[in-house]
Structures are given as C-alpha cells and as structure tokens.
Motif scaffolding. Structure first.
Motif, PDB file in Angstrom:
ATOM      1  N   ASN A  12       0.843  -1.030  -0.005  1.00 33.15           N
ATOM      2  CA  ASN A  12      -0.025  -0.073  -0.119  1.00 33.15           C
ATOM      3  C   ASN A  12       0.902   1.255  -0.054  1.00 33.15           C
ATOM      4  O   ASN A  12       1.221   1.727   0.970  1.00 33.15           O
ATOM      5  CB  ASN A  12      -0.923  -0.087   1.200  1.00 33.15           C
ATOM      6  CG  ASN A  12      -2.032  -1.071   1.041  1.00 33.15           C
ATOM      7  OD1 ASN A  12      -2.505  -1.412  -0.049  1.00 33.15           O
ATOM      8  ND2 ASN A  12      -2.329  -1.662   2.181  1.00 33.15           N
ATOM      9  N   LYS A  14       2.020   5.019  -0.187  1.00 34.12           N
ATOM     10  CA  LYS A  14       1.268   6.154  -0.024  1.00 34.12           C
ATOM     11  C   LYS A  14       1.565   7.277  -0.800  1.00 34.12           C
ATOM     12  O   LYS A  14       0.997   8.224  -1.015  1.00 34.12           O
ATOM     13  CB  LYS A  14       1.574   6.729   1.507  1.00 34.12           C
ATOM     14  CG  LYS A  14       0.809   5.671   2.628  1.00 34.12           C
ATOM     15  CD  LYS A  14       1.571   6.059   4.049  1.00 34.12           C
ATOM     16  CE  LYS A  14       0.781   5.271   4.977  1.00 34.12           C
ATOM     17  NZ  LYS A  14       1.163   5.457   6.439  1.00 34.12           N
ATOM     18  N   ASN A  15       2.748   7.116  -1.419  1.00 34.54           N
ATOM     19  CA  ASN A  15       3.181   8.239  -2.435  1.00 34.54           C
ATOM     20  C   ASN A  15       4.032   7.389  -3.360  1.00 34.54           C
ATOM     21  O   ASN A  15       4.464   6.512  -3.159  1.00 34.54           O
ATOM     22  CB  ASN A  15       4.203   9.147  -1.717  1.00 34.54           C
ATOM     23  CG  ASN A  15       3.586   9.922  -0.656  1.00 34.54           C
ATOM     24  OD1 ASN A  15       2.549  10.891  -0.880  1.00 34.54           O
ATOM     25  ND2 ASN A  15       4.147   9.611   0.538  1.00 34.54           N
ATOM     26  N   TRP A  97      -5.514   5.142  -9.338  1.00 39.02           N
ATOM     27  CA  TRP A  97      -4.808   5.679  -7.821  1.00 39.02           C
ATOM     28  C   TRP A  97      -5.977   6.746  -7.415  1.00 39.02           C
ATOM     29  O   TRP A  97      -6.398   6.474  -6.101  1.00 39.02           O
ATOM     30  CB  TRP A  97      -3.758   6.683  -8.204  1.00 39.02           C
ATOM     31  CG  TRP A  97      -2.837   7.038  -7.154  1.00 39.02           C
ATOM     32  CD1 TRP A  97      -3.201   8.339  -6.585  1.00 39.02           C
ATOM     33  CD2 TRP A  97      -1.913   6.605  -6.375  1.00 39.02           C
ATOM     34  NE1 TRP A  97      -2.382   8.451  -5.491  1.00 39.02           N
ATOM     35  CE2 TRP A  97      -1.530   7.410  -5.461  1.00 39.02           C
ATOM     36  CE3 TRP A  97      -1.264   5.521  -6.484  1.00 39.02           C
ATOM     37  CZ2 TRP A  97      -0.566   6.832  -4.338  1.00 39.02           C
ATOM     38  CZ3 TRP A  97      -0.063   5.050  -5.475  1.00 39.02           C
ATOM     39  CH2 TRP A  97       0.153   5.994  -4.600  1.00 39.02           C
ATOM     40  N   ASN A  98      -6.591   7.450  -8.237  1.00 35.78           N
ATOM     41  CA  ASN A  98      -7.532   8.535  -7.552  1.00 35.78           C
ATOM     42  C   ASN A  98      -8.967   7.630  -7.179  1.00 35.78           C
ATOM     43  O   ASN A  98      -9.356   7.953  -6.197  1.00 35.78           O
ATOM     44  CB  ASN A  98      -7.789   9.307  -8.435  1.00 35.78           C
ATOM     45  CG  ASN A  98      -6.899  10.683  -8.631  1.00 35.78           C
ATOM     46  OD1 ASN A  98      -6.194  10.940  -7.862  1.00 35.78           O
ATOM     47  ND2 ASN A  98      -6.647  11.079  -9.761  1.00 35.78           N
ATOM     48  N   SER A 100      -9.056   4.862  -5.812  1.00 33.21           N
ATOM     49  CA  SER A 100      -8.806   3.934  -4.872  1.00 33.21           C
ATOM     50  C   SER A 100      -8.758   4.739  -3.489  1.00 33.21           C
ATOM     51  O   SER A 100      -8.892   4.110  -2.337  1.00 33.21           O
ATOM     52  CB  SER A 100      -7.175   3.295  -4.665  1.00 33.21           C
ATOM     53  OG  SER A 100      -6.274   4.204  -4.738  1.00 33.21           O
ATOM     54  N   ASN A 101      -8.945   6.063  -3.686  1.00 33.79           N
ATOM     55  CA  ASN A 101      -9.206   6.830  -2.485  1.00 33.79           C
ATOM     56  C   ASN A 101     -10.633   7.170  -2.228  1.00 33.79           C
ATOM     57  O   ASN A 101     -11.034   7.677  -1.268  1.00 33.79           O
ATOM     58  CB  ASN A 101      -8.507   7.727  -2.760  1.00 33.79           C
ATOM     59  CG  ASN A 101      -6.854   7.971  -2.728  1.00 33.79           C
ATOM     60  OD1 ASN A 101      -6.332   7.706  -1.416  1.00 33.79           O
ATOM     61  ND2 ASN A 101      -6.330   8.164  -3.596  1.00 33.79           N
ATOM     62  N   LYS A 103     -12.927   9.109  -3.487  1.00 36.97           N
ATOM     63  CA  LYS A 103     -13.593  10.438  -3.557  1.00 36.97           C
ATOM     64  C   LYS A 103     -12.923  11.150  -4.945  1.00 36.97           C
ATOM     65  O   LYS A 103     -12.034  10.549  -5.284  1.00 36.97           O
ATOM     66  CB  LYS A 103     -12.936  11.241  -2.390  1.00 36.97           C
ATOM     67  CG  LYS A 103     -11.663  11.366  -2.265  1.00 36.97           C
ATOM     68  CD  LYS A 103     -11.292  12.163  -0.886  1.00 36.97           C
ATOM     69  CE  LYS A 103      -9.746  11.951  -0.819  1.00 36.97           C
ATOM     70  NZ  LYS A 103      -9.175  12.492   0.508  1.00 36.97           N
ATOM     71  N   PRO A 105     -10.756  13.214  -6.757  1.00 34.59           N
ATOM     72  CA  PRO A 105      -9.661  13.831  -6.513  1.00 34.59           C
ATOM     73  C   PRO A 105      -9.520  15.521  -6.696  1.00 34.59           C
ATOM     74  O   PRO A 105      -9.958  15.920  -7.474  1.00 34.59           O
ATOM     75  CB  PRO A 105      -8.589  13.125  -7.246  1.00 34.59           C
ATOM     76  CG  PRO A 105      -9.389  12.812  -8.497  1.00 34.59           C
ATOM     77  CD  PRO A 105     -10.934  12.671  -7.783  1.00 34.59           C
ATOM     78  N   LEU A 108      -4.577  14.949  -5.759  1.00 33.74           N
ATOM     79  CA  LEU A 108      -3.997  13.625  -5.462  1.00 33.74           C
ATOM     80  C   LEU A 108      -3.005  13.266  -6.437  1.00 33.74           C
ATOM     81  O   LEU A 108      -1.805  12.680  -6.158  1.00 33.74           O
ATOM     82  CB  LEU A 108      -4.796  12.260  -5.477  1.00 33.74           C
ATOM     83  CG  LEU A 108      -5.972  12.692  -4.291  1.00 33.74           C
ATOM     84  CD1 LEU A 108      -7.024  11.548  -4.297  1.00 33.74           C
ATOM     85  CD2 LEU A 108      -5.246  12.582  -2.803  1.00 33.74           C
ATOM     86  N   TYR A 133     -11.584  10.950 -12.467  1.00 33.94           N
ATOM     87  CA  TYR A 133     -10.398  10.705 -11.977  1.00 33.94           C
ATOM     88  C   TYR A 133      -9.063  11.112 -12.554  1.00 33.94           C
ATOM     89  O   TYR A 133      -8.059  10.583 -12.324  1.00 33.94           O
ATOM     90  CB  TYR A 133     -10.426   9.175 -11.825  1.00 33.94           C
ATOM     91  CG  TYR A 133     -11.439   8.499 -10.621  1.00 33.94           C
ATOM     92  CD1 TYR A 133     -11.512   8.818  -9.723  1.00 33.94           C
ATOM     93  CD2 TYR A 133     -12.465   7.833 -11.551  1.00 33.94           C
ATOM     94  CE1 TYR A 133     -12.602   8.365  -8.986  1.00 33.94           C
ATOM     95  CE2 TYR A 133     -13.531   7.222 -10.817  1.00 33.94           C
ATOM     96  CZ  TYR A 133     -13.635   7.680  -9.295  1.00 33.94           C
ATOM     97  OH  TYR A 133     -14.736   6.994  -8.682  1.00 33.94           O
ATOM     98  N   THR A 164       0.016  13.071  -3.934  1.00 33.55           N
ATOM     99  CA  THR A 164       0.517  11.582  -3.656  1.00 33.55           C
ATOM    100  C   THR A 164       0.879  10.761  -4.645  1.00 33.55           C
ATOM    101  O   THR A 164       1.862   9.667  -4.512  1.00 33.55           O
ATOM    102  CB  THR A 164      -0.586  10.772  -2.932  1.00 33.55           C
ATOM    103  OG1 THR A 164      -1.708  10.540  -3.650  1.00 33.55           O
ATOM    104  CG2 THR A 164      -0.982  11.654  -1.679  1.00 33.55           C
TER     105      THR A 164
END
Length: 175
Positions: A12, A14-15, A97-98, A100-101, A103, A105, A108, A133, A164
C-alpha cells in the motif's frame, strides 16, 4: 529491481513518483557502467525505491503511444501516432490511484510533461473511470526553449500541494 507482491502480500504505497526520461539512450545512462550521467538517480534515488530500466518499445518510438502504454499497461495502435488524439480505452494509473481513494480527487495526482499533447493521456474513455479521476495536468509551452521548463514548474507545485502521485515526463522536447 521491482519487488513482486502476491495477493496476500499487498503493498500500500502512500506516495508514488514516476519520472520518465524520453530520448535517453540506454548506453548513455543505465547501460553506462559508472552511471556518470545519472549519478543522482543511480546512487541516491534507486536505493530508496524501485527503478525500471528495461522498458522495451516494439514499434517505432512515438511519444504518445509509448506514454499511453506506460500509463495503461496496454499497447495502443494508432493510424498516425504523431497526430491522432485518441484517449485510452482502458483506465490509466491516475484513474486507478484516484479511484482507490474513494473520492473525487483534488490534487492527489499530478501529471507534468514538456509535451502539451500528453493531456489526452490524463484519463480514459472507460465507463467506470474517466475524467472524474484525471490528474492535475501541466505542460510547458511549445515556445519554451528551456527543456527544463516543466521541471521548474513541478518543484513548486509539489512543495505547495503535496500530491500523492506525481508522473513527470521529461526530455525529447520536440513534437
């Protein structure tokens, strides 16, 4: 060297920073045994993360199809790879990526390139993903004579907005 992960051993991150250097000959960079021209990449950045040095292009080297394959993992066929503006049919790394958050973005993902036409690579036409996204996109102007112009825009953006996921495509300023 990339670390492999199994479904039971998920990573996972984070960046994520991906820097694509267009127009660099392998023998002048990663294949040069002392890494003279990529000293910072090889000696400082590589030990802190993952480096991919063996991306192979099976066709003629055209910027848009090459970048599209990097961003989607799929080779796309273009009738005219220098002038066609076709969005990817499959989601891009930005979209995954977006999404998976969970919301919409804001900042991000950040995609910066010295090629304004790469904006078409920000998102796919896929029904489940798409423009919602897409990353923040920035490019240098075609009139910029300084090949580092985009790099000079990236640093302040990253320091101010803390995205990120940063995808920076540099080099081969023409066309």
């Amino acid at each position: 060297n990339a670390k492999s992960t199994s479904p039971d051993n998920k990573t996972n991150a984070k960046n994520l920073f991906i820097i694509v250097m267009n127009g660099v000959r392998y023998n002048d960079a990663f294949g040069e045994k002392h890494h003279l021209y990529i000293d910072n990449i090889w000696n400082k950045l590589r030990p802190q993360g993952t480096i991919c040095t063996k991306f192979i292009n099976r066709e003629l080297t055209f910027p848009i199809p090459s970048q599209m394959s990097l961003l989607t993992g799929v080779w796309h066929v273009f009738k005219n790879p220098l002038s066609e503006s076709i969005r990817p049919a499959v989601p891009t790394l930005f979209e995954y990526w977006n999404s998976s958050n969970g919301k919409k973005p804001s900042n991000l993902c950040y995609f910066a390139s010295n090629k304004p036409q790469f904006k078409m690579l920000t998102h796919s036409n896929h029904n489940d993903y798409g423009e919602i996204y897409a990353p923040q996109f920035e490019s240098s102007r075609k009139s910029d004579l300084n090949e580092n112009a985009i790099y000079e825009k990236v640093i302040p953006y990253v320091l101010e907005n803390h995205p990120t996921f940063v995808y920076l495509s540099i080099g081969s300023a023409g066309g």
